[in-house]
Design an enzyme around this catalytic site. Sequence first.
Site, PDB file in Angstrom:
ATOM      1  N   GLY A 250      40.735  27.336  54.747  1.00 24.93           N
ATOM      2  CA  GLY A 250      40.925  26.542  55.395  1.00 24.93           C
ATOM      3  C   GLY A 250      42.002  25.215  55.014  1.00 24.93           C
ATOM      4  O   GLY A 250      42.443  24.835  55.679  1.00 24.93           O
ATOM      5  N   ASP A 251      41.025  25.286  53.806  1.00 28.16           N
ATOM      6  CA  ASP A 251      42.517  23.499  53.135  1.00 28.16           C
ATOM      7  C   ASP A 251      43.212  24.232  53.063  1.00 28.16           C
ATOM      8  O   ASP A 251      44.294  23.961  52.779  1.00 28.16           O
ATOM      9  CB  ASP A 251      41.454  23.397  52.256  1.00 28.16           C
ATOM     10  CG  ASP A 251      40.206  22.923  52.286  1.00 28.16           C
ATOM     11  OD1 ASP A 251      39.691  22.734  53.291  1.00 28.16           O
ATOM     12  OD2 ASP A 251      38.994  23.119  51.326  1.00 28.16           O
TER      13      ASP A 251
END
Length: 300
Positions: A250-251
């Site tokens: 997600g990052d």
Amino acid sequence: MIYTVTFNPSLDYIVSVEDFQLGMTNRTDSELLLPGGKGINVSTVLKNLGIENTALGFTAGFTGNEIRRKVEEIGVKADFIQIREGVSRINLKLKSIDGTEINGQGPDIGKEKVEELLSRLDGLREGDVLVLAGSIPASMPDDIYKNIMKRLTGKGIMIAVDATRDLLVNVLEYHPFLIKPNNHELGEIFDAEIKTREEVIPYARKLQEMGACNVLVSMAGEGAVLAASDGSCHMAPAPKGNLVNAVGAGDSMVAGFLAGWMEKKDYVHAFHMGIAAGSASAFSEYLAKREEIEAVYQTI
């Protein structure tokens, strides 16, 4: 310049155990010791894409020194504030049992150290980008993200926020350029179960009505959705590949989206770069390199 903030960075001890058994002595098959925390992950992928950036946050003790050393080793400028007492946390992530991890607490951060960070953020200038990502230590005020955005209002700084629940909702009135909940986090905000890309759209629009400019929603194997500030909406299935390590995917999506936007100022390109970066990291042992991201991008 892009700045990322990680309030509670860590050393991530990522291990694989072939046949893990509770109550027994288990031995690892593989090990990685890496600097962790959502902001640091964003910084790492940005650097892998050739974008210089600075990592801000707090570190303490011998683990804090190692976090700083490893971040600088990656090529990211480390501008962490040193906490005199306590130690930065170590997070154990058991790669062979997906989603299983034990995360440490981290040091207490006093008001004077918070003010020191805010003073550094005051130095950001028009055109800079700020990424606020992840949870905050229990010792910090729970409105810290909101206070930062309020403080920087009107300075022409593009802010991305990757957080959950109140941390995220409370910043919306200050119009963050980008927020990136996943579908489960989006569902928690609105007390709804969201399973399909189509179901994401009305809730993403609600977040825009509450103040967000661009809402990027990750959905793991279901792909992703972008509700863009120009009124357009984009959906894409997940690229095909073998899941190796979901930590930081997600990052990576946040980093890829920002990199794509800064490159072309085009939402479709930024969306596809976000998907490519997130998926490439999921398909890799660690956060994806540029060539891995470009290879996945070609398949979208």
